[in-house]
Design an enzyme around this catalytic site. Structure first.
Site, PDB file in Angstrom:
ATOM      1  N   CYS A  96       0.149  -3.048   8.006  1.00 17.28           N
ATOM      2  CA  CYS A  96       0.685  -3.550   6.739  1.00 17.28           C
ATOM      3  C   CYS A  96      -0.168  -3.038   5.567  1.00 17.28           C
ATOM      4  CB  CYS A  96       0.695  -5.081   6.762  1.00 17.28           C
ATOM      5  SG  CYS A  96       1.439  -5.751   5.283  1.00 17.28           S
ATOM      6  N   CYS A  98      -0.245  -4.057   2.483  1.00 17.22           N
ATOM      7  CA  CYS A  98      -0.422  -5.011   1.380  1.00 17.22           C
ATOM      8  C   CYS A  98      -1.588  -5.961   1.601  1.00 17.22           C
ATOM      9  CB  CYS A  98       0.860  -5.808   1.183  1.00 17.22           C
ATOM     10  SG  CYS A  98       2.319  -4.784   1.082  1.00 17.22           S
ATOM     11  N   CYS A 115       3.389  -3.325  11.421  1.00 19.08           N
ATOM     12  CA  CYS A 115       4.747  -3.630  10.971  1.00 19.08           C
ATOM     13  C   CYS A 115       5.798  -3.387  12.063  1.00 19.08           C
ATOM     14  CB  CYS A 115       5.077  -2.769   9.745  1.00 19.08           C
ATOM     15  SG  CYS A 115       6.561  -3.316   8.875  1.00 19.08           S
ATOM     16  N   CYS A 117       5.080  -7.207  11.274  1.00 23.26           N
ATOM     17  CA  CYS A 117       3.974  -8.100  11.628  1.00 23.26           C
ATOM     18  C   CYS A 117       4.490  -9.389  12.281  1.00 23.26           C
ATOM     19  CB  CYS A 117       3.178  -8.424  10.364  1.00 23.26           C
ATOM     20  SG  CYS A 117       4.169  -9.247   9.109  1.00 23.26           S
ATOM     21  N   CYS A 126       7.829 -11.617   4.903  1.00 17.62           N
ATOM     22  CA  CYS A 126       7.247 -10.313   4.592  1.00 17.62           C
ATOM     23  C   CYS A 126       6.600 -10.416   3.218  1.00 17.62           C
ATOM     24  CB  CYS A 126       8.328  -9.234   4.601  1.00 17.62           C
ATOM     25  SG  CYS A 126       7.753  -7.630   4.011  1.00 17.62           S
TER      26      CYS A 126
HETATM   27  S1  SF4 Z   1       6.909  -6.928   7.724  1.00 14.72           S
HETATM   28 FE1  SF4 Z   1       6.240  -6.835   5.600  1.00 14.72          FE
HETATM   29  S2  SF4 Z   1       4.357  -8.026   5.531  1.00 14.72           S
HETATM   30 FE2  SF4 Z   1       4.781  -7.589   7.655  1.00 14.72          FE
HETATM   31  S3  SF4 Z   1       3.669  -5.682   8.077  1.00 14.72           S
HETATM   32 FE3  SF4 Z   1       5.728  -5.076   7.499  1.00 14.72          FE
HETATM   33  S4  SF4 Z   1       5.597  -4.681   5.323  1.00 14.72           S
HETATM   34 FE4  SF4 Z   1       3.777  -5.896   5.842  1.00 14.72          FE
END
Ligand code: SF4
Length: 158
Positions: A96, A98, A115, A117, A126
């Protein structure tokens, strides 16, 4: 409702709109700056074409499979996909983009934040705003994005 409450109600409505706009602006800034979480040396290069295409395809397929939607602002989607692709290049897995990690390789090994996750898989959460449930105020109505849009957005990041 008592008529004297109307001005107060109007003010509250205006304020809540301002807060929503502020959140929206903040979200875009965060999305554009997410690469700052990375080591500055890693910022120098964008993802490979191969990884970008892989994460682009994955994102569209996964959104459709989970009934989630991309953000109403396509640049948010583009920046997150680029971040996933870059991590796939650098770390061998779409960690991820972020979050801040002390040890990215250990996180990849742990798999929790690869991802999609665990919060996304279990609860459709998310925090990157790549996959948004329809009731999310930032959700658009698209589960597709063109590769050109992604490339154009990431050029601004280079
Ligand atoms: S689903 Fe969203 S929060 Fe989870 S790893 Fe992927 S981009 Fe990041």
């Amino acid at each position: 409702m008592h008529p004297s409450l109307l001005p107060l109600l109007s003010l509250l409505l205006i304020k809540s709109c301002e807060v929503a706009q502020c959140l929206y602006d903040r979200m875009q800034i965060l999305a554009f700056n997410h690469l700052n979480f990375m080591n500055p040396a890693e910022n120098e290069k964008l993802s490979s074409e191969k990884s970008l295409e892989a994460m682009w395809q994955f994102s569209q397929t996964y959104a459709k499979r989970t009934g989630t939607y991309f953000c109403a602002e396509p640049s948010v989607t583009a920046v997150v996909i680029e971040g996933l692709a870059k991590n796939k290049d650098d770390l061998g897995a779409p960690l991820c983009p972020c979050r801040h990690y002390e040890d990215k390789k250990a996180e990849v090994h742990a798999t929790f934040w690869n991802c999609p996750c665990v919060p996304m898989r279990e609860r459709k959460e998310c925090h990157c705003m790549l996959f948004l449930t329809p009731d999310n105020e930032f959700a658009g109505d698209k589960q597709e994005i063109s590769l050109e849009e992604i490339k154009s957005a990431r050029e601004n990041m280079a």
